[in-house]
Write a protein that holds these residues in place. Structure first.
Motif, short mmCIF file in Angstrom:
data_model
loop_
_atom_site.label_atom_id
_atom_site.label_comp_id
_atom_site.label_asym_id
_atom_site.label_seq_id
_atom_site.Cartn_x
_atom_site.Cartn_y
_atom_site.Cartn_z
N MET A 1 2.05 10.51 -3.69
CA MET A 1 1.32 9.32 -4.05
C MET A 1 -0.12 9.43 -3.52
SD MET A 1 1.90 5.28 -3.69
CE MET A 1 2.70 5.41 -5.23
N VAL A 2 -1.05 9.10 -4.36
CA VAL A 2 -2.46 9.16 -4.01
C VAL A 2 -2.86 7.90 -3.26
CG1 VAL A 2 -4.79 9.28 -4.95
CG2 VAL A 2 -2.96 10.57 -6.03
N LEU A 3 -3.58 8.09 -2.17
CA LEU A 3 -4.10 6.95 -1.43
C LEU A 3 -5.40 6.48 -2.09
CD1 LEU A 3 -3.55 8.16 2.23
CD2 LEU A 3 -2.21 6.49 0.99
N ARG A 4 -5.54 5.17 -2.20
CA ARG A 4 -6.78 4.61 -2.74
C ARG A 4 -7.67 4.20 -1.59
NH1 ARG A 4 -4.36 0.35 -7.01
NH2 ARG A 4 -2.28 1.11 -6.65
N LYS A 5 -8.98 4.11 -1.86
CA LYS A 5 -9.97 3.78 -0.83
C LYS A 5 -10.57 2.41 -1.10
CE LYS A 5 -12.17 7.84 0.88
NZ LYS A 5 -13.30 8.70 0.99
N TYR B 1 -10.95 2.08 4.46
CA TYR B 1 -9.50 2.02 4.59
C TYR B 1 -8.88 2.78 3.42
CZ TYR B 1 -10.40 -1.77 7.86
OH TYR B 1 -10.86 -2.52 8.92
N LEU B 2 -7.71 3.36 3.65
CA LEU B 2 -6.91 4.00 2.62
C LEU B 2 -5.63 3.20 2.49
CD1 LEU B 2 -7.40 7.62 3.95
CD2 LEU B 2 -8.59 6.58 2.02
N TYR B 3 -5.14 3.04 1.25
CA TYR B 3 -3.94 2.24 1.07
C TYR B 3 -3.09 2.75 -0.08
CZ TYR B 3 -6.32 -0.12 -2.81
OH TYR B 3 -6.97 -0.40 -3.99
N LYS B 4 -1.81 2.34 -0.04
CA LYS B 4 -0.87 2.66 -1.11
C LYS B 4 0.11 1.49 -1.26
CE LYS B 4 2.26 5.18 1.94
NZ LYS B 4 2.94 6.44 2.21
N LEU B 5 0.64 1.36 -2.46
CA LEU B 5 1.64 0.35 -2.77
C LEU B 5 2.92 1.07 -3.17
CD1 LEU B 5 -1.23 -1.01 -3.61
CD2 LEU B 5 0.24 -2.68 -4.67
N ILE B 6 4.04 0.59 -2.65
CA ILE B 6 5.34 1.18 -2.96
C ILE B 6 6.32 0.07 -3.32
CG2 ILE B 6 7.29 2.51 -2.05
CD1 ILE B 6 5.33 3.88 -0.15
N ASN B 7 7.05 0.26 -4.41
CA ASN B 7 8.09 -0.71 -4.83
C ASN B 7 9.42 -0.32 -4.24
OD1 ASN B 7 6.07 -0.94 -6.82
ND2 ASN B 7 7.57 -1.40 -8.37
N GLY B 8 10.26 -1.33 -4.07
CA GLY B 8 11.64 -1.12 -3.70
C GLY B 8 12.43 -2.32 -4.19
N PHE B 9 13.76 -2.24 -4.14
CA PHE B 9 14.57 -3.39 -4.52
C PHE B 9 15.83 -3.42 -3.69
CE2 PHE B 9 15.77 0.07 -7.26
CZ PHE B 9 17.15 0.01 -7.30
N GLU B 10 16.39 -4.62 -3.56
CA GLU B 10 17.62 -4.81 -2.80
C GLU B 10 18.79 -4.59 -3.74
OE1 GLU B 10 17.69 -5.60 0.54
OE2 GLU B 10 15.52 -5.52 0.54
N MET C 1 16.31 -9.14 -5.94
CA MET C 1 15.19 -9.16 -5.01
C MET C 1 14.49 -7.81 -4.99
SD MET C 1 15.20 -12.22 -3.99
CE MET C 1 13.99 -12.18 -2.72
N ALA C 2 13.17 -7.85 -4.85
CA ALA C 2 12.37 -6.64 -4.81
C ALA C 2 11.38 -6.71 -3.66
CB ALA C 2 11.61 -6.47 -6.12
N THR C 3 11.00 -5.56 -3.19
CA THR C 3 10.00 -5.47 -2.14
C THR C 3 8.81 -4.67 -2.66
OG1 THR C 3 11.73 -5.42 -0.47
CG2 THR C 3 9.56 -4.69 0.23
N LEU C 4 7.64 -5.18 -2.41
CA LEU C 4 6.42 -4.44 -2.67
C LEU C 4 5.76 -4.27 -1.31
CD1 LEU C 4 4.41 -3.19 -4.65
CD2 LEU C 4 3.32 -5.41 -4.82
N GLU C 5 5.66 -3.03 -0.86
CA GLU C 5 5.08 -2.77 0.45
C GLU C 5 3.70 -2.15 0.30
OE1 GLU C 5 7.26 -1.45 4.15
OE2 GLU C 5 6.21 0.39 3.60
N ILE C 6 2.76 -2.72 1.02
CA ILE C 6 1.41 -2.18 1.06
C ILE C 6 1.21 -1.56 2.44
CG2 ILE C 6 -1.06 -2.69 0.94
CD1 ILE C 6 -0.34 -5.12 -0.79
N THR C 7 0.80 -0.31 2.45
CA THR C 7 0.50 0.40 3.70
C THR C 7 -0.98 0.69 3.70
OG1 THR C 7 2.70 1.39 3.69
CG2 THR C 7 1.07 2.39 5.14
N ILE C 8 -1.66 0.25 4.77
CA ILE C 8 -3.11 0.39 4.87
C ILE C 8 -3.45 1.12 6.17
CG2 ILE C 8 -5.31 -0.86 4.98
CD1 ILE C 8 -3.77 -3.25 3.65
#
Length: 138
Positions: free
Chosen positions: A1-5, A13-22, A27-34
């Protein structure tokens, strides 16, 4: 996954978004890592727990209209937009993260609430669900 600036208050800052689900839920999770550039060991992690649609996907990733109170204005929220990543960074900074320290887990819906949005449309219809060891409105 490419990090965005993104640059906020003079810092890169560099960040990425990742989806997940239960499993077995809607239910779903959207996680942002910065990360502050050069400090990958101390990321800000923000998790947004919402409903997930089999066809439409996660509403915060594909876009959802939310009402901003008290003005009663409708705004299309899509967390892929840098505007909302900036708000997440500012919230993290307000909560004591400086990019060089490891912060506590942040529930992303609190960020949207702090911006004045009515989040009732993001919760499933009835009852509560357990996810990430916590009880959430369903």
């Amino acid at each position: 996954m490419v990090l965005r600036k993104i640059t906020v208050e003079g810092n890169v800052y560099l960040y990425k978004l990742i989806n997940g689900f239960e499993l077995n839920t809607e239910m779903a999770t959207l996680e942002i890592t910065i990360f502050l550039e050069g400090f990958k060991q101390t990321p800000l992690k923000i998790s947004f727990l919402t409903w997930e649609d089999l066809y439409a996907g996660n509403p915060l990733k594909t876009g959802v209209n939310l009402i901003r109170l008290p003005a009663n204005e409708i705004e299309l929220i899509n967390l892929n937009r840098p505007k909302y990543i900036r708000e997440c960074i500012l919230y993290g900074l307000k909560m004591g993260w400086n990019g060089k320290n490891k912060p506590e887990y942040i529930e992303g819906l609190k960020i949207l609430t702090s911006l004045g949005f009515d989040l009732s449309s993001l919760y499933p219809k009835d009852g509560f669900i357990m996810a990430h060891g916590k009880e959430y409105p369903k």
